[in-house]
Design a protein around this motif. Structure first.
Motif, PDB file in Angstrom:
ATOM      1  N   ARG A 205       0.760  -1.160   0.093  1.00 38.94           N
ATOM      2  CA  ARG A 205       0.245   0.068   0.034  1.00 38.94           C
ATOM      3  C   ARG A 205       0.897   1.073   0.021  1.00 38.94           C
ATOM      4  O   ARG A 205       1.641   1.565   0.863  1.00 38.94           O
ATOM      5  CB  ARG A 205      -0.843  -0.043   1.286  1.00 38.94           C
TER       6      ARG A 205
ATOM      7  N   GLY B  24       2.349   5.053   0.505  1.00 38.32           N
ATOM      8  CA  GLY B  24       2.167   5.933   1.485  1.00 38.32           C
ATOM      9  C   GLY B  24       3.126   7.062   1.269  1.00 38.32           C
ATOM     10  O   GLY B  24       3.845   7.335   0.181  1.00 38.32           O
ATOM     11  N   ASN B  25       3.202   8.069   2.356  1.00 40.22           N
ATOM     12  CA  ASN B  25       4.040   9.032   2.424  1.00 40.22           C
ATOM     13  C   ASN B  25       5.434   8.925   2.876  1.00 40.22           C
ATOM     14  O   ASN B  25       5.634   8.066   3.891  1.00 40.22           O
ATOM     15  CB  ASN B  25       3.396  10.256   3.173  1.00 40.22           C
TER      16      ASN B  25
ATOM     17  N   THR C  22       6.409   9.837  -2.336  1.00 40.87           N
ATOM     18  CA  THR C  22       5.540   8.684  -2.217  1.00 40.87           C
ATOM     19  C   THR C  22       6.340   7.127  -2.055  1.00 40.87           C
ATOM     20  O   THR C  22       7.440   7.217  -2.732  1.00 40.87           O
ATOM     21  CB  THR C  22       4.393   8.598  -3.130  1.00 40.87           C
ATOM     22  N   HIS C  23       5.964   6.440  -0.980  1.00 37.27           N
ATOM     23  CA  HIS C  23       6.963   5.259  -1.120  1.00 37.27           C
ATOM     24  C   HIS C  23       5.862   4.016  -1.805  1.00 37.27           C
ATOM     25  O   HIS C  23       4.561   4.175  -1.821  1.00 37.27           O
ATOM     26  CB  HIS C  23       7.322   4.816   0.150  1.00 37.27           C
TER      27      HIS C  23
ATOM     28  N   THR D  23       0.662   4.537  10.485  1.00 40.32           N
ATOM     29  CA  THR D  23       0.107   5.467   9.656  1.00 40.32           C
ATOM     30  C   THR D  23       0.634   5.167   8.126  1.00 40.32           C
ATOM     31  O   THR D  23       0.471   6.147   7.369  1.00 40.32           O
ATOM     32  CB  THR D  23       0.809   6.911  10.121  1.00 40.32           C
ATOM     33  N   ASN D  24       1.515   4.124   8.030  1.00 42.70           N
ATOM     34  CA  ASN D  24       1.802   3.845   6.718  1.00 42.70           C
ATOM     35  C   ASN D  24       2.811   4.889   6.134  1.00 42.70           C
ATOM     36  O   ASN D  24       3.070   5.284   5.143  1.00 42.70           O
ATOM     37  CB  ASN D  24       0.699   3.565   5.660  1.00 42.70           C
ATOM     38  N   GLU D  25       3.676   5.521   6.877  1.00 44.87           N
ATOM     39  CA  GLU D  25       4.415   6.418   6.596  1.00 44.87           C
ATOM     40  C   GLU D  25       5.909   5.986   6.860  1.00 44.87           C
ATOM     41  O   GLU D  25       6.301   4.919   7.918  1.00 44.87           O
ATOM     42  CB  GLU D  25       4.549   7.690   7.510  1.00 44.87           C
TER      43      GLU D  25
ATOM     44  N   VAL E 248       5.789  16.157   4.310  1.00 41.85           N
ATOM     45  CA  VAL E 248       5.934  14.986   3.318  1.00 41.85           C
ATOM     46  C   VAL E 248       6.558  15.280   2.159  1.00 41.85           C
ATOM     47  O   VAL E 248       6.653  16.448   1.483  1.00 41.85           O
ATOM     48  CB  VAL E 248       4.199  14.773   2.604  1.00 41.85           C
TER      49      VAL E 248
ATOM     50  N   GLY F 222       5.301   1.129  -0.672  1.00 47.76           N
ATOM     51  CA  GLY F 222       4.721   0.157   0.584  1.00 47.76           C
ATOM     52  C   GLY F 222       5.689  -0.061   1.717  1.00 47.76           C
ATOM     53  O   GLY F 222       7.141  -0.313   1.080  1.00 47.76           O
TER      54      GLY F 222
END
Length: 361
Positions: free
Chosen positions: A222, A224-225, A236-237, A268-270, A233, A239
């Motif tokens: 997924r 994320g940032n 974008t990564h 937070t998928n960061e 920010v 996943g």
């Protein structure tokens, strides 16, 4: 007097092959065993994956056992390997940590499971071709001692073995250098004398961990940032399973200076990135502690410690900060302290103990 029986874990490589020969020479009743751990039933898939899992390993080990005149068996450990190694490996990556599957395999499969089955067939010991030595110390505890050759020492990956496991294990090659082991194999005419060492994690032979996780689970990647420490920010990564703390290459960020992964935040998928200086720390905390040369760590102690397998090691002061937690303050800042990897402490040539690195809260 009845000879002691030992089951040697044979991977089809030169080290375990010579280990079996050394133990036979020392008068043990030796049985060779290869642990079948690859999950695929398909022979072609097994063969392609090679390493200590493929059919070539079984073929090589069987031929060596035959030339040494010892009984040989293949034991199925697929269930134990999936539960303790593959499932753990995937879960760690999904939680933003970087696992060391070899440590888990050593503790729970190569030792716990193999030892239990070996005892069922009347074995007194198990043995492996690891470059480490086992000694009983004056305090009555068993500990690992670094191998005769520092260039091929494998104690880091074995720090989690229990006292019972150590007391029932023989590691005959730890007193030799790799060159000496290869020379012995050549003189014995073993077909594996020149066989190269396996370098990759056996169940991810191409090194693409993220693809393995995506193919094995429904988790997927997924995006994320990428963020800085202040929350800004910067990109974008792909996943979080594609990254590890300390990583610099492959981030795809143009910041005008080298950028490193500082932290992975699964909630937070960061992914937090920053400068090389920000990637340095003197504090390393670990939990799930296994003490080896000592029963406990009652007070601050000066130790030499490694934070990853290929880390050259550094001096630090270790202290117990909880029932199952230690904190090490290194003399010099260390780069890329990675949650999920092992922190292993050495007291001279002996493994004092170790644990799993956790993220500083």
């Amino acid at each position: 007097m009845e000879r002691k029986k030992v089951v040697v874990g044979m991977s089809g490589g030169v080290d375990s092959s010579v280990a079996a020969w050394l133990l036979k020479e020392q008068g043990y009743d030796v049985i060779g065993v290869t642990m079948q751990i690859w999950q695929e039933e398909d022979e072609q898939v097994q063969e392609e994956n090679g390493g200590c899992c493929g059919l070539s390993a079984v073929d090589d080990a069987r031929r060596v056992a035959s030339s040494l005149g010892i009984p040989y068996y293949v034991m199925n450990f697929r269930k134990e390997f999936k539960e303790h190694v593959i499932d753990y490996f995937i879960d760690e990556y999904l939680h933003g940590r970087t696992p060391n599957p070899c440590i888990a395999c050593n503790r729970y499969v190569k030792w716990e499971s193999l030892l239990e089955r070996s005892r069922r067939i009347g074995a007194d010991y198990i043995a492996t071709g690891h470059y480490a030595r086992i000694e009983k110390l004056p305090n009555g505890r068993f500990s690992l001692r670094v191998s005769e050759t520092g260039a091929k020492d494998q104690t880091y990956a074995l720090y989690n073995l229990t006292q019972e496991q150590l007391s029932s294990t023989l590691m005959p090659v730890g007193s030799y250098t790799k060159d000496e082991i290869r020379k012995m194999a050549k003189e014995l005419g073993l077909l594996v004398a020149e066989k190269p060492d396996s370098q990759d994690i056996c169940f991810v032979p191409d090194g693409d961990y993220a693809s393995f996780i995506e193919e094995t689970t429904d988790a997927g990647s997924r995006p994320g940032n990428f963020v800085l420490s202040d929350g800004s920010v910067v990109g974008t990564h792909k996943g979080i399973i594609h990254y590890t703390v300390g990583q610099r290459k492959g981030l795809g960020l143009s910041m005008g200076h080298p950028v490193f992964v500082l932290e992975i935040r699964p909630d937070t998928n960061e992914i937090v990135v920053g400068t090389g200086e920000e990637s340095l720390t003197r504090k390393v905390r670990a939990r799930h502690i296994n003490f080896m040369s000592v029963e406990d760590l009652p007070e601050k102690k000066r130790v030499f410690a490694k934070i990853r397998y290929n880390h050259k090691g550094a001096w630090c002061t270790a202290e117990k900060t909880g029932e199952d937690e230690i904190l090490c303050i290194f003399d010099e800042p260390q780069r890329a302290v990675t949650p999920g990897q092992a922190l292993v402490l050495y007291d001279g040539e002996y493994v004092l103990g170790g644990g799993t690195i956790v993220r500083e809260e």
